[in-house]
Design a protein around this motif. Structure first.
Motif, PDB file in Angstrom:
ATOM      1  N   ARG A 131      14.603   4.498   4.606  1.00 36.84           N
ATOM      2  CA  ARG A 131      13.212   4.881   4.396  1.00 36.84           C
ATOM      3  C   ARG A 131      12.343   3.628   4.563  1.00 36.84           C
ATOM      4  O   ARG A 131      12.825   2.497   4.406  1.00 36.84           O
ATOM      5  N   GLY A 132      11.072   3.806   4.855  1.00 39.84           N
ATOM      6  CA  GLY A 132      10.156   2.670   4.943  1.00 39.84           C
ATOM      7  C   GLY A 132       9.790   2.206   3.549  1.00 39.84           C
ATOM      8  O   GLY A 132      10.097   2.874   2.559  1.00 39.84           O
ATOM      9  N   PRO A 133       9.122   1.056   3.455  1.00 37.07           N
ATOM     10  CA  PRO A 133       8.668   0.603   2.136  1.00 37.07           C
ATOM     11  C   PRO A 133       7.756   1.648   1.487  1.00 37.07           C
ATOM     12  O   PRO A 133       7.055   2.379   2.183  1.00 37.07           O
ATOM     13  N   LEU A 134       7.809   1.719   0.177  1.00 37.96           N
ATOM     14  CA  LEU A 134       6.978   2.667  -0.574  1.00 37.96           C
ATOM     15  C   LEU A 134       5.562   2.097  -0.701  1.00 37.96           C
ATOM     16  O   LEU A 134       5.369   0.988  -1.214  1.00 37.96           O
ATOM     17  N   ASP A 135       4.565   2.849  -0.238  1.00 36.41           N
ATOM     18  CA  ASP A 135       3.165   2.406  -0.378  1.00 36.41           C
ATOM     19  C   ASP A 135       2.757   2.505  -1.845  1.00 36.41           C
ATOM     20  O   ASP A 135       2.890   3.566  -2.452  1.00 36.41           O
ATOM     21  N   CYS A 136       2.261   1.412  -2.397  1.00 39.56           N
ATOM     22  CA  CYS A 136       1.893   1.376  -3.815  1.00 39.56           C
ATOM     23  C   CYS A 136       0.402   1.110  -3.991  1.00 39.56           C
ATOM     24  O   CYS A 136      -0.127   0.106  -3.502  1.00 39.56           O
ATOM     25  N   PHE A 137      -0.252   2.010  -4.703  1.00 39.31           N
ATOM     26  CA  PHE A 137      -1.642   1.801  -5.125  1.00 39.31           C
ATOM     27  C   PHE A 137      -1.611   1.457  -6.607  1.00 39.31           C
ATOM     28  O   PHE A 137      -0.959   2.164  -7.390  1.00 39.31           O
ATOM     29  N   LEU A 138      -2.294   0.399  -6.999  1.00 37.80           N
ATOM     30  CA  LEU A 138      -2.356   0.023  -8.412  1.00 37.80           C
ATOM     31  C   LEU A 138      -3.425   0.867  -9.080  1.00 37.80           C
ATOM     32  O   LEU A 138      -4.598   0.823  -8.682  1.00 37.80           O
ATOM     33  N   GLN A 139      -3.022   1.635 -10.093  1.00 43.65           N
ATOM     34  CA  GLN A 139      -4.008   2.472 -10.777  1.00 43.65           C
ATOM     35  C   GLN A 139      -4.689   1.681 -11.879  1.00 43.65           C
ATOM     36  O   GLN A 139      -4.040   1.142 -12.775  1.00 43.65           O
ATOM     37  N   ALA A 168       3.923  -7.197  -4.309  1.00 43.65           N
ATOM     38  CA  ALA A 168       4.006  -7.962  -3.055  1.00 43.65           C
ATOM     39  C   ALA A 168       5.343  -8.691  -2.927  1.00 43.65           C
ATOM     40  O   ALA A 168       5.828  -8.918  -1.819  1.00 43.65           O
ATOM     41  N   ALA A 169       5.934  -9.034  -4.057  1.00 38.44           N
ATOM     42  CA  ALA A 169       7.192  -9.794  -4.028  1.00 38.44           C
ATOM     43  C   ALA A 169       8.410  -8.902  -3.790  1.00 38.44           C
ATOM     44  O   ALA A 169       9.513  -9.400  -3.596  1.00 38.44           O
ATOM     45  N   ASP A 170       8.233  -7.585  -3.831  1.00 37.85           N
ATOM     46  CA  ASP A 170       9.392  -6.679  -3.705  1.00 37.85           C
ATOM     47  C   ASP A 170       9.493  -6.155  -2.280  1.00 37.85           C
ATOM     48  O   ASP A 170       8.570  -5.502  -1.786  1.00 37.85           O
ATOM     49  N   PRO A 171      10.621  -6.433  -1.602  1.00 37.20           N
ATOM     50  CA  PRO A 171      10.739  -6.036  -0.193  1.00 37.20           C
ATOM     51  C   PRO A 171      10.707  -4.523   0.029  1.00 37.20           C
ATOM     52  O   PRO A 171      10.399  -4.063   1.125  1.00 37.20           O
ATOM     53  N   GLY A 172      11.001  -3.746  -1.000  1.00 38.09           N
ATOM     54  CA  GLY A 172      10.994  -2.284  -0.828  1.00 38.09           C
ATOM     55  C   GLY A 172       9.628  -1.661  -1.039  1.00 38.09           C
ATOM     56  O   GLY A 172       9.453  -0.448  -0.857  1.00 38.09           O
ATOM     57  N   LEU A 173       8.657  -2.477  -1.476  1.00 38.08           N
ATOM     58  CA  LEU A 173       7.337  -1.953  -1.819  1.00 38.08           C
ATOM     59  C   LEU A 173       6.275  -2.569  -0.925  1.00 38.08           C
ATOM     60  O   LEU A 173       6.397  -3.719  -0.503  1.00 38.08           O
ATOM     61  N   SER A 174       5.244  -1.802  -0.648  1.00 35.04           N
ATOM     62  CA  SER A 174       4.146  -2.298   0.170  1.00 35.04           C
ATOM     63  C   SER A 174       2.853  -2.113  -0.625  1.00 35.04           C
ATOM     64  O   SER A 174       2.570  -1.013  -1.118  1.00 35.04           O
TER      65      SER A 174
END
Ligand SMILES: *Cc1c(COP(=O)(O)O)cnc(C)c1O
Length: 245
Positions: A131-139, A168-174
């Motif tokens: 799977r691609g990196p998980l897009d993360c929005f900070l709530q 930003a430091a986690d390769p699985g997260l964007s």
């Protein structure tokens, strides 16, 4: 007309009204992405929406989202998780979700990062593509004042950069950007103006994290006037939510 035809016509008319409002509110600025929030409505409605050209859907409960994503497997829908998320649900969410809009604490960042890594190991073993990196929005919690009950409705703005660094430091997260709900009892435009300022602060450290997930049925115009890139619209597309419980 069959019930399905009626429902399709109903959804199409509502969707067109929302798209018109979005186009009017864009006023030459970039168009925002429409995420149709399908919580409480059946998977059959999600299928009809996909047939009407909807590409992005939002859900706020892990179990309901998982069941609907399974029912719609094989469609090219992108699933956005927008609700309070317990760390023990991270594993199930990363199976189907492209994005989580409710990243609000360091423990959840760690759980999501671990879950993406585990999901990719599982896929490798099954012979499936990663799977691609998980897009993360900070709530963020945009309420002002002292009577805030922490842990509901987002992180405090003062915690934003620490959370951003962890994502930003986690390769699985964007790191996609910020998300907020306009607080009750305040002009949404004022709250979204604060969110836009916070977004400027975030992008000065992370220029690509320029997403702003803001705007619901009642305040999409105010959100777009303050730079929203992702709108989360439920009732104005699906109609009044069915009574629950
Ligand atoms: C339900 C929900 C929405 C959509 O709200 P509507 O008023 O139905 O458009 C948007 N964002 C979040 C976080 C929600 O829970």
């Amino acid at each position: 007309m069959s019930t399905t035809t009626d429902r399709t016509a109903d959804l199409q008319a509502r969707l067109e009204r929302v798209r018109h409002r979005m186009a009017a509110a864009a006023e030459g600025r970039g168009e925002a992405e429409l995420i149709v929030v399908t919580k409480y409505f059946p998977a059959s409605d999600v299928a009809l929406l996909a047939g009407l050209g909807v590409r992005n859907v939002g859900e706020n409960k892990a179990q309901e989202a998982e069941a609907k994503a399974a029912a719609l497997a094989g469609s090219d829908l992108r699933w956005h998780f927008i609700g309070q998320l317990q760390t023990n649900k991270a594993k199930s969410v990363v199976r189907y979700a492209s994005a989580v809009h409710s990243v609000d604490r360091l423990g959840l960042v760690a759980a999501l990062g671990k879950a993406v890594a585990a999901e990719n190991r599982r896929r490798t073993e099954a012979g499936d593509a990663q799977r691609g990196p998980l897009d993360c929005f900070l709530q963020l919690d945009l309420r002002r004042g002292e009577d805030l009950d922490p842990g509901r409705g987002g992180a405090r703005p003062a915690e934003m950069l620490e959370l951003a660094d962890a994502v930003a430091a986690d390769p699985g997260l964007s790191l996609s950007g910020l998300m907020a709900v306009a607080p009750l009892g305040e002009d949404p435009a004022a709250a979204f103006a604060r969110l836009q300022d916070l977004s400027a602060e975030l992008t000065s450290r992370y220029p690509r994290a320029a997403g702003i997930s803001a705007g619901m049925s009642r305040d999409l115009e105010a959100a777009m006037a303050h730079g929203a890139t992702h709108l989360r619209i439920g009732s104005d597309v699906l109609g009044p939510r069915p009574a629950v419980g």
